[in-house]
Enzyme design. Sequence first.
Site, mmCIF file in Angstrom:
data_model
loop_
_atom_site.group_PDB
_atom_site.id
_atom_site.type_symbol
_atom_site.label_atom_id
_atom_site.label_comp_id
_atom_site.label_asym_id
_atom_site.label_seq_id
_atom_site.Cartn_x
_atom_site.Cartn_y
_atom_site.Cartn_z
ATOM 1 N N GLN A 1 -24.676 34.824 108.050
ATOM 2 C CA GLN A 1 -25.923 35.478 108.461
ATOM 3 C C GLN A 1 -25.585 36.972 108.457
ATOM 4 O OE1 GLN A 1 -26.976 35.164 112.598
ATOM 5 N NE2 GLN A 1 -29.147 35.550 112.231
ATOM 6 N N ALA B 1 -22.980 33.408 114.872
ATOM 7 C CA ALA B 1 -22.983 34.717 114.215
ATOM 8 C C ALA B 1 -23.154 35.873 115.186
ATOM 9 C CB ALA B 1 -24.079 34.755 113.154
ATOM 10 N N GLY B 2 -23.618 35.562 116.392
ATOM 11 C CA GLY B 2 -23.940 36.635 117.337
ATOM 12 C C GLY B 2 -22.700 37.373 117.824
ATOM 13 N N GLY C 1 -33.655 30.485 128.467
ATOM 14 C CA GLY C 1 -35.036 30.210 128.089
ATOM 15 C C GLY C 1 -35.580 29.120 129.002
ATOM 16 N N TYR D 1 24.000 36.246 126.937
ATOM 17 C CA TYR D 1 23.045 36.432 125.849
ATOM 18 C C TYR D 1 23.585 35.775 124.594
ATOM 19 C CZ TYR D 1 20.388 38.405 122.033
ATOM 20 O OH TYR D 1 19.628 38.535 120.907
ATOM 21 N N ARG E 1 14.063 31.974 123.809
ATOM 22 C CA ARG E 1 13.164 32.726 122.928
ATOM 23 C C ARG E 1 13.004 32.060 121.560
ATOM 24 N NH1 ARG E 1 15.646 38.392 122.725
ATOM 25 N NH2 ARG E 1 14.035 38.536 121.128
ATOM 26 N N ASN F 1 31.954 25.406 125.804
ATOM 27 C CA ASN F 1 31.701 26.033 127.090
ATOM 28 C C ASN F 1 31.637 27.545 126.905
ATOM 29 O OD1 ASN F 1 31.677 25.431 130.164
ATOM 30 N ND2 ASN F 1 32.899 27.288 129.865
ATOM 31 N N ARG G 1 -22.963 40.962 125.768
ATOM 32 C CA ARG G 1 -22.749 40.908 127.216
ATOM 33 C C ARG G 1 -21.298 40.580 127.593
ATOM 34 N NH1 ARG G 1 -27.759 36.845 127.748
ATOM 35 N NH2 ARG G 1 -27.131 36.529 125.587
HETATM 36 C C1 UD1 Z 1 -30.292 30.964 123.738
HETATM 37 C C2 UD1 Z 1 -31.730 30.452 123.712
HETATM 38 C C3 UD1 Z 1 -32.184 30.170 125.145
HETATM 39 C C4 UD1 Z 1 -31.237 29.187 125.788
HETATM 40 C C5 UD1 Z 1 -29.786 29.639 125.704
HETATM 41 C C6 UD1 Z 1 -28.868 28.526 126.122
HETATM 42 C C7 UD1 Z 1 -32.860 31.465 121.800
HETATM 43 C C8 UD1 Z 1 -33.817 32.510 121.356
HETATM 44 N N1 UD1 Z 1 -32.584 31.427 123.105
HETATM 45 O O1 UD1 Z 1 -30.320 32.187 124.437
HETATM 46 O O2 UD1 Z 1 -33.496 29.645 125.143
HETATM 47 O O3 UD1 Z 1 -31.607 28.982 127.132
HETATM 48 O O4 UD1 Z 1 -29.447 29.997 124.348
HETATM 49 O O5 UD1 Z 1 -27.562 28.950 126.249
HETATM 50 O O6 UD1 Z 1 -32.381 30.721 120.982
HETATM 51 N N2 UD1 Z 1 -26.644 33.651 117.229
HETATM 52 C C9 UD1 Z 1 -26.525 33.775 115.856
HETATM 53 N N3 UD1 Z 1 -27.253 34.751 115.243
HETATM 54 C C10 UD1 Z 1 -28.098 35.577 115.900
HETATM 55 C C11 UD1 Z 1 -28.202 35.441 117.304
HETATM 56 C C12 UD1 Z 1 -27.466 34.460 117.946
HETATM 57 O O7 UD1 Z 1 -25.789 33.049 115.219
HETATM 58 O O8 UD1 Z 1 -28.739 36.401 115.243
HETATM 59 C C13 UD1 Z 1 -25.846 32.608 117.916
HETATM 60 C C14 UD1 Z 1 -24.849 33.168 118.896
HETATM 61 O O9 UD1 Z 1 -23.626 33.436 118.234
HETATM 62 C C15 UD1 Z 1 -24.749 32.078 119.944
HETATM 63 C C16 UD1 Z 1 -26.091 31.393 119.883
HETATM 64 O O10 UD1 Z 1 -26.718 31.815 118.680
HETATM 65 O O11 UD1 Z 1 -23.756 31.141 119.625
HETATM 66 C C17 UD1 Z 1 -26.973 31.759 121.064
HETATM 67 O O12 UD1 Z 1 -27.110 33.155 121.121
HETATM 68 P P1 UD1 Z 1 -27.201 33.902 122.523
HETATM 69 O O13 UD1 Z 1 -27.429 35.340 122.247
HETATM 70 O O14 UD1 Z 1 -26.087 33.520 123.395
HETATM 71 O O15 UD1 Z 1 -28.588 33.275 123.057
HETATM 72 P P2 UD1 Z 1 -29.070 33.201 124.557
HETATM 73 O O16 UD1 Z 1 -29.636 34.511 124.944
HETATM 74 O O17 UD1 Z 1 -28.042 32.614 125.412
HETATM 75 CA CA CA Z 2 -25.925 32.075 125.162
#
Ligand code: UD1
Ligand code: CA
Length: 473
Positions: A79, A11-12, A150, A377, A344, A388, A16
């Site tokens: 979410q 969902a994120g 983490g 073409y 094409r 041909n 970055r």
């Molecule tokens: C996360 C872990 C970190 C780990 C790393 C590994 C947590 C808090 N941290 O950090 O410990 O080392 O992954 O790659 O879990 N997502 C959602 N909803 C949200 C936020 C995120 O679905 O509200 C999803 C994102 O789409 C992604 C995944 O969770 O697929 C991880 O999110 P991301 O922001 O990449 O976490 P990291 O900072 O990498």
């Molecule tokens: Ca990540």
Amino acid sequence: MKKFSAIVIAAGRGTRMRSRTTKALHPVAGRPLLWYMLSLARRVADARVVVVIGHQADRVRAFLDQSKADFEPFDVVLQPEQLGTGHAVRQAQAVLMPNGKAASKHCLIVNADTPLLSRATVRRLLARHEKEKAVLTLLSTELPKPRGYGRVVRDETRQVLKVVEEADATRVERAIHEVNAGTYVVDTLFLFKALARVRAQNAQGEYYLTDVVGLAVAEGRKVVGLKTSDSLECLGVNTREHLAGVEEAVRHRIRARWLNAGVTMLDSRTTFIDDTVTIGMDTVLHPGVTLEGQTNIGSGCVIRSASRITNSVVGKAVTIQDSSVVEQAVVEDHATIGPFAHIRPGAVLRKQAKVGNFVEVKNTELGAGSKANHLTYLGDATVGKRVNIGAGTITCNYDGYKKDRTTIEDGAFIGSDTQLVAPVKVGRGAVVGSGSTITEDVPADALALSRSPQVTKEKWAARERADHSEKEK
Ligand code: UD1
Ligand code: CA
């Protein structure tokens, strides 16, 4: 009771990445990141698979709809606000704990951004979790540069205590090189009970899934950390730099797959093959070849340098010479293409057809054994067998308003530098004299000529030269 459900959290936004496209949809070797994770989840889970979506949910859902046939059954939950990974996993509760009862004993949780994670490693994680009768098992690895991940904090007996996010870590914790891969197996009942207790009191104000680790330890439940030595597998794509690294690794794996299946690559480092492509045995790929999309290449083909084939089906023993582009086309056995040809969408080259230098073919069927070897073409045409097509032939398929078709029947001969003004038909076995502009149908076996008759003036050139040299004196 089934053993393993799986949750893919996707969902994120992926801030970055600096992109207008949500992270989960960024392609690697022709497939979105999410595809790899969903594929993995579906293959290892024996119970339900839930994908949590949020940012650009409509786009992600459209992709998931398209992938239904590959991965069914799976559930999609929303979410609505992205409040953290713990909050994301909670959204799966309704599906995985219907009426308060767990749909499976355990739950595998993966991020959507770790496409290099292998099935073998995940299976090891699941097995370890069961064997240890753990409430939570997490995958970790040692990184020389652990930045962004983490950290896995262990006590003096090497027992996992908690996972701390970099933003919240003390200096001592930040110096830890063991990182959390974002891949976990958790007892389902415990998972959702613990998530209800997670608070967003941390540096990022998010509900961290990783807090569940500390909660389990605090309750005296068994937590296991499985450390893998293959840290590449744990690479999470947060930035374009990571994406480039993952792309390289996935491409490398794909090449290895086809090399092992009997494909030759003269310079494997510059050979680009999407994950969606298949290639037959003894096919030879020269440097700089790109094969992408839904492309299937038969056996015994030769594809020379700098050619690209996209969403096309190529038969056996086809030769594609240098710098040719083939898109959404069908090329049958023993056909030859190029160099410098552009095939094409909608082009169908039948068996042993030949398309040569600087020839463009669009929405055209070129019959078996027919040839268009130079500077031509062919658009919106149906060309029969053994035809041909002379150098410089052009089907004039567009009158400024609409497209019309040209039909050339079996065995016809089109002289060089001919324009065929569509709609027009050249009958079976007919001959068109070179330099003609054909605007009317040519009956079978006829000769059609439209150029003006030749005028020849004896000695004319010599007289001209003599005149000029007179004047210059
Ligand atoms: C996360 C872990 C970190 C780990 C790393 C590994 C947590 C808090 N941290 O950090 O410990 O080392 O992954 O790659 O879990 N997502 C959602 N909803 C949200 C936020 C995120 O679905 O509200 C999803 C994102 O789409 C992604 C995944 O969770 O697929 C991880 O999110 P991301 O922001 O990449 O976490 P990291 O900072 O990498
Ligand atoms: Ca990540």
